[in-house]
Scaffold this motif. Structure first.
Motif, PDB file in Angstrom:
ATOM      1  N   SER A   1      -3.539  12.103  19.691  1.00 35.60           N
ATOM      2  CA  SER A   1      -2.717  11.954  20.894  1.00 35.60           C
ATOM      3  C   SER A   1      -2.918  13.127  21.841  1.00 35.60           C
ATOM      4  O   SER A   1      -3.067  12.941  23.055  1.00 35.60           O
ATOM      5  CB  SER A   1      -1.240  11.837  20.504  1.00 35.60           C
ATOM      6  OG  SER A   1      -1.013  10.698  19.712  1.00 35.60           O
ATOM      7  N   TRP A   2      -2.932  14.307  21.295  1.00 27.59           N
ATOM      8  CA  TRP A   2      -3.103  15.510  22.136  1.00 27.59           C
ATOM      9  C   TRP A   2      -4.485  15.503  22.791  1.00 27.59           C
ATOM     10  O   TRP A   2      -4.617  15.788  23.987  1.00 27.59           O
ATOM     11  CB  TRP A   2      -2.931  16.760  21.285  1.00 27.59           C
ATOM     12  CG  TRP A   2      -2.717  18.006  22.111  1.00 27.59           C
ATOM     13  CD1 TRP A   2      -3.671  18.899  22.522  1.00 27.59           C
ATOM     14  CD2 TRP A   2      -1.482  18.478  22.637  1.00 27.59           C
ATOM     15  NE1 TRP A   2      -3.113  19.898  23.267  1.00 27.59           N
ATOM     16  CE2 TRP A   2      -1.758  19.666  23.346  1.00 27.59           C
ATOM     17  CE3 TRP A   2      -0.167  18.023  22.567  1.00 27.59           C
ATOM     18  CZ2 TRP A   2      -0.771  20.399  23.991  1.00 27.59           C
ATOM     19  CZ3 TRP A   2       0.825  18.757  23.205  1.00 27.59           C
ATOM     20  CH2 TRP A   2       0.525  19.932  23.908  1.00 27.59           C
ATOM     21  N   LYS A   3      -5.488  15.139  22.027  1.00 29.01           N
ATOM     22  CA  LYS A   3      -6.862  15.121  22.523  1.00 29.01           C
ATOM     23  C   LYS A   3      -7.056  14.098  23.631  1.00 29.01           C
ATOM     24  O   LYS A   3      -7.789  14.336  24.599  1.00 29.01           O
ATOM     25  CB  LYS A   3      -7.815  14.819  21.372  1.00 29.01           C
ATOM     26  CG  LYS A   3      -9.286  14.738  21.774  1.00 29.01           C
ATOM     27  CD  LYS A   3     -10.153  14.409  20.578  1.00 29.01           C
ATOM     28  CE  LYS A   3     -11.618  14.268  20.987  1.00 29.01           C
ATOM     29  NZ  LYS A   3     -12.475  13.924  19.814  1.00 29.01           N
ATOM     30  N   ASN A   4      -6.378  12.965  23.524  1.00 31.95           N
ATOM     31  CA  ASN A   4      -6.572  11.871  24.482  1.00 31.95           C
ATOM     32  C   ASN A   4      -5.533  11.830  25.598  1.00 31.95           C
ATOM     33  O   ASN A   4      -5.405  10.827  26.297  1.00 31.95           O
ATOM     34  CB  ASN A   4      -6.580  10.537  23.743  1.00 31.95           C
ATOM     35  CG  ASN A   4      -7.777  10.396  22.820  1.00 31.95           C
ATOM     36  OD1 ASN A   4      -8.919  10.570  23.240  1.00 31.95           O
ATOM     37  ND2 ASN A   4      -7.532  10.092  21.557  1.00 31.95           N
ATOM     38  N   GLY A   5      -4.794  12.922  25.763  1.00 32.01           N
ATOM     39  CA  GLY A   5      -3.879  13.033  26.893  1.00 32.01           C
ATOM     40  C   GLY A   5      -2.510  12.421  26.695  1.00 32.01           C
ATOM     41  O   GLY A   5      -1.713  12.347  27.634  1.00 32.01           O
ATOM     42  N   HIS A   6      -2.190  11.980  25.460  1.00 28.29           N
ATOM     43  CA  HIS A   6      -0.859  11.423  25.174  1.00 28.29           C
ATOM     44  C   HIS A   6       0.006  12.520  24.557  1.00 28.29           C
ATOM     45  O   HIS A   6       0.476  12.399  23.426  1.00 28.29           O
ATOM     46  CB  HIS A   6      -0.973  10.227  24.235  1.00 28.29           C
ATOM     47  CG  HIS A   6      -1.813   9.112  24.760  1.00 28.29           C
ATOM     48  ND1 HIS A   6      -1.442   8.353  25.854  1.00 28.29           N
ATOM     49  CD2 HIS A   6      -3.026   8.636  24.362  1.00 28.29           C
ATOM     50  CE1 HIS A   6      -2.372   7.447  26.104  1.00 28.29           C
ATOM     51  NE2 HIS A   6      -3.352   7.599  25.213  1.00 28.29           N
ATOM     52  N   ARG A   7       0.208  13.555  25.299  1.00 27.85           N
ATOM     53  CA  ARG A   7       0.847  14.750  24.730  1.00 27.85           C
ATOM     54  C   ARG A   7       2.337  14.584  24.480  1.00 27.85           C
ATOM     55  O   ARG A   7       2.924  15.325  23.691  1.00 27.85           O
ATOM     56  CB  ARG A   7       0.554  15.963  25.626  1.00 27.85           C
ATOM     57  CG  ARG A   7      -0.934  16.247  25.722  1.00 27.85           C
ATOM     58  CD  ARG A   7      -1.263  17.565  26.374  1.00 27.85           C
ATOM     59  NE  ARG A   7      -2.683  17.856  26.231  1.00 27.85           N
ATOM     60  CZ  ARG A   7      -3.255  19.004  26.605  1.00 27.85           C
ATOM     61  NH1 ARG A   7      -2.506  19.964  27.169  1.00 27.85           N
ATOM     62  NH2 ARG A   7      -4.547  19.193  26.440  1.00 27.85           N
ATOM     63  N   ASP A   8       2.960  13.605  25.133  1.00 30.67           N
ATOM     64  CA  ASP A   8       4.381  13.356  24.880  1.00 30.67           C
ATOM     65  C   ASP A   8       4.623  12.829  23.470  1.00 30.67           C
ATOM     66  O   ASP A   8       5.763  12.788  23.002  1.00 30.67           O
ATOM     67  CB  ASP A   8       4.946  12.368  25.899  1.00 30.67           C
ATOM     68  CG  ASP A   8       5.204  13.006  27.251  1.00 30.67           C
ATOM     69  OD1 ASP A   8       4.968  14.229  27.370  1.00 30.67           O
ATOM     70  OD2 ASP A   8       5.624  12.292  28.179  1.00 30.67           O
ATOM     71  N   ARG A   9       3.580  12.415  22.780  1.00 36.85           N
ATOM     72  CA  ARG A   9       3.720  11.936  21.404  1.00 36.85           C
ATOM     73  C   ARG A   9       3.865  13.098  20.406  1.00 36.85           C
ATOM     74  O   ARG A   9       4.108  12.859  19.220  1.00 36.85           O
ATOM     75  CB  ARG A   9       2.504  11.108  21.008  1.00 36.85           C
ATOM     76  CG  ARG A   9       2.315   9.831  21.808  1.00 36.85           C
ATOM     77  CD  ARG A   9       1.050   9.117  21.351  1.00 36.85           C
ATOM     78  NE  ARG A   9       0.765   7.921  22.133  1.00 36.85           N
ATOM     79  CZ  ARG A   9      -0.347   7.195  22.006  1.00 36.85           C
ATOM     80  NH1 ARG A   9      -1.265   7.561  21.120  1.00 36.85           N
ATOM     81  NH2 ARG A   9      -0.542   6.125  22.749  1.00 36.85           N
ATOM     82  N   VAL A  10       3.716  14.323  20.902  1.00 36.42           N
ATOM     83  CA  VAL A  10       3.695  15.495  20.023  1.00 36.42           C
ATOM     84  C   VAL A  10       4.903  16.377  20.309  1.00 36.42           C
ATOM     85  O   VAL A  10       5.299  16.548  21.471  1.00 36.42           O
ATOM     86  CB  VAL A  10       2.390  16.300  20.230  1.00 36.42           C
ATOM     87  CG1 VAL A  10       2.368  17.536  19.332  1.00 36.42           C
ATOM     88  CG2 VAL A  10       1.173  15.407  19.954  1.00 36.42           C
ATOM     89  N   VAL A  11       5.506  16.933  19.261  1.00 33.02           N
ATOM     90  CA  VAL A  11       6.575  17.916  19.443  1.00 33.02           C
ATOM     91  C   VAL A  11       5.974  19.146  20.111  1.00 33.02           C
ATOM     92  O   VAL A  11       4.925  19.657  19.681  1.00 33.02           O
ATOM     93  CB  VAL A  11       7.212  18.297  18.101  1.00 33.02           C
ATOM     94  CG1 VAL A  11       8.287  19.373  18.316  1.00 33.02           C
ATOM     95  CG2 VAL A  11       7.815  17.068  17.426  1.00 33.02           C
ATOM     96  N   GLN A  12       6.649  19.631  21.147  1.00 32.73           N
ATOM     97  CA  GLN A  12       6.092  20.720  21.944  1.00 32.73           C
ATOM     98  C   GLN A  12       6.998  21.946  21.932  1.00 32.73           C
ATOM     99  O   GLN A  12       8.167  21.878  21.549  1.00 32.73           O
ATOM    100  CB  GLN A  12       5.880  20.241  23.385  1.00 32.73           C
ATOM    101  CG  GLN A  12       4.923  19.063  23.516  1.00 32.73           C
ATOM    102  CD  GLN A  12       4.813  18.550  24.939  1.00 32.73           C
ATOM    103  OE1 GLN A  12       5.148  19.253  25.897  1.00 32.73           O
ATOM    104  NE2 GLN A  12       4.343  17.304  25.082  1.00 32.73           N
TER     105      GLN A  12
END
Length: 555
Positions: free
Chosen positions: A324-335
């Motif tokens: 997800s982070w690699k493909n630009g779906h960063r909202d899927r990851v706890v930040q």
């Protein structure tokens, strides 16, 4: 008699020369003619007026009054009765009364809406009237009106089914009803108003609707529970199942009736799915590894008399987080608050935890649960159904909004349970032992989970408790007291719910060597709390069968 209008009504001037005798003799005849003419003129005038009044006679009609003249609750609330006329202008000045008392009306274009909301149950005379005038005759329309707003009396019994995959019968009793349905299925109303409806599968909530002759309805809900049968299982990883060396001893425990289920990983801590999942996102990110054939494994366990618990590690998912982070779906990851990936206090890695509030992440787990249940897994058991440990101020959850982490995660549990039940599977949630007293520490609210799941699986491993917890100086060296005391809290917390407690039992060594006595001590402690089900955990898939007694009945 012949009448000469010209002579007698409009006489010539020459008539004045007529003799007095002649005038006197004709006077009665002249007066009769004049009178007759007046009468005829009056008849013509009155006839014309009557004809005009007949043409303009208001033609009242009632709309919205059911056949039989009975108005129910819905009819009163909607003001469904309306007065219309052939000419809308004829409604001006019309009056509506009930038993002689005026009732409010509302002009709605070419009709009058009659407000009967204040009427109590009973029978009334409804009258629509309009006074007459010179050019308009009076008119009235009278109808018998019965108000019936009393719904049927309905009771529905809470029901306990035997299996999620088979039929369940819902029973109740009704009075004053014409018909009853349960989940849309018509019920036969028997003697004394008793009824029963058999549903193909047990819903979590059964809704009955009773309707009377007037159309009044009443709804009643019943909770339908299907308790998870006695569960004694051991954990097996996806790769462990693929190993004859590890799988065969587990199957031997099953055939010896020392266990009656196998917990088999669906998705593990690495984010890998053990079988060849067809969930689109799993295929897209390369999570489906195909270590074992799910249908073949389930059949083997079922044929041996056991059930299959499918474990889904939820938010600890490096595969999904990295992709997800690699493909630009960063909202899927706890930040982190500054927008970077959150590593966590336990050093899982910066791309280890997915965001439980993200719609795609949630749907991924719903899809996995649905697929597994369709394949034949008897249970879906969540693990890592939590936020990362650490200070809440140090992490960010995009899309969470004003919802608390506890509510958001409990909401996904509820959604998953519905999906699992739809396909005949139970839902359990694995939780930290500390969650029963500290729900906000990792966003696991046991009270909320208990309302949304079939069972809670506390990980009360003695090696994971700090010294002094529950007054036990060294929990790892004293497995019985720490297990008994911690599970007692879980029993108390879930007392008024339908959720069962099925604990994880430590069958591994960490700091202290664990064998048959230590495993047996934990099982006895659970039993002393009234808990007879359990799951054994050993990451190496090697278990102490000597601590397990054969069950009288393998379920």
């Amino acid at each position: 008699m012949r009448l000469d209008w010209k002579i007698w009504i409009f006489p010539d001037a020459s008539d004045s020369s007529t003799s007095t005798e002649s005038s006197t003799s004709r006077s009665p005849r002249r007066h009769a003619v004049i009178l007759l003419a007046g009468v005829l003129a009056m008849v013509l005038v009155v006839g014309g007026v009557l004809l005009l009044r007949q043409v303009r006679h208001p033609d009242f009609r009632l709309a919205g009054l059911p056949a039989g003249g009975v108005v129910n609750t819905a009819g009163l609330q909607k003001n469904s009765i309306e007065v219309t006329a052939a000419d809308a202008a004829q409604l001006r000045g019309a009056q509506v009364t009930v038993d002689g008392r005026p009732v409010p009306v509302r002009h709605l274009g070419g009709r009058l809406a009659v407000a009967l909301g204040s009427l109590r149950d009973g029978t009334y005379e409804l009258k629509v009237s309009k006074d007459g005038s010179v050019l308009n005759s009076g008119s009235e329309l009278t109808r018998r009106l019965t108000v019936d707003t009393t719904p049927p009396r309905l009771t529905l019994a809470d029901t306990e089914g035997r299996t999620l995959r088979g039929p369940v019968t819902v029973k109740g009793r009704v009075a004053g009803a014409r018909s009853v349905t349960v989940q849309g299925r018509a019920a036969h109303i028997g003697k004394g108003g008793a009824f029963a409806v058999t549903l193909p599968k047990p819903p979590m909530k059964a809704t009955a609707v009773a309707t009377d002759k007037a159309g009044n309805t009443v709804r009643e809900d019943a909770v339908v529970t299907v308790k998870r049968p006695l569960l004694r299982a051991v954990h097996v990883s996806g790769q462990g199942w693929a190993s004859d060396q590890l799988r065969k001893p587990v199957m031997r425990l099953l055939r010896e009736h020392k266990i009656n289920a196998v917990e088999l990983d669906i998705k593990d801590e690495l984010g890998e799915i053990g079988y060849d999942s067809q969930v689109p996102l799993a295929k897209k990110i390369g999570a489906a590894k195909g270590y074992y054939d799910a249908k073949k494994a389930i059949k083997e366990i079922h044929d041996a008399g056991g059930s299959v618990v499918g474990r889904i590690v939820a938010f600890r998912d490096p595969v999904l987080a990295s992709a997800s982070w690699k493909n630009g779906h960063r909202d899927r990851v706890v930040q982190t608050p500054d927008g970077g990936p959150y590593g966590g206090a336990s050093n899982y890695g910066s791309l280890s935890f997915t965001n439980f509030a993200d719609k795609a992440v949630r749907q991924y787990h719903l899809d996995l649960a649905a697929e597994a249940a369709k394949l034949g897994f008897d249970d879906i058991l969540y693990d890592y159904i939590r936020r990362p440990d650490g200070k809440l101020s140090g992490m960010s959850f995009p899309e969470l909004g004003k919802t608390s982490p506890e509510d958001s995660i409990a909401g996904l549990v509820a959604q998953t349970r519905q999906v699992a039940h739809d396909h005949g599977a139970f839902l359990g949630v694995s939780v930290f032992g500390i969650a029963v007293t500290r729900p906000k520490e990792i966003a696991q609210d046991i009270g909320k989970f208990a309302k949304e799941s079939d069972y809670i699986a506390p990980m009360i491993y003695p090696s994971h408790w700090a010294k002094g917890e529950y007054g036990v100086s060294d929990p790892n060296s004293h497995p019985y007291p720490i297990t008994q005391k911690s599970l007692a809290d879980f029993v108390k917390k879930t007392k008024h719910t339908n959720a069962e407690i099925i604990p994880w039992i430590q069958d591994f060594s960490l700091g202290v060597s664990y064998g048959v006595p230590e495993v047996d001590a934990q099982i006895r402690a659970a039993r002393d709390d009234g808990i007879h089900s359990f799951l054994l955990w050993n990451p190496g898939v090697r278990y102490h069968g000597g601590a397990l007694s054969p069950m009288k009945k393998n379920r």
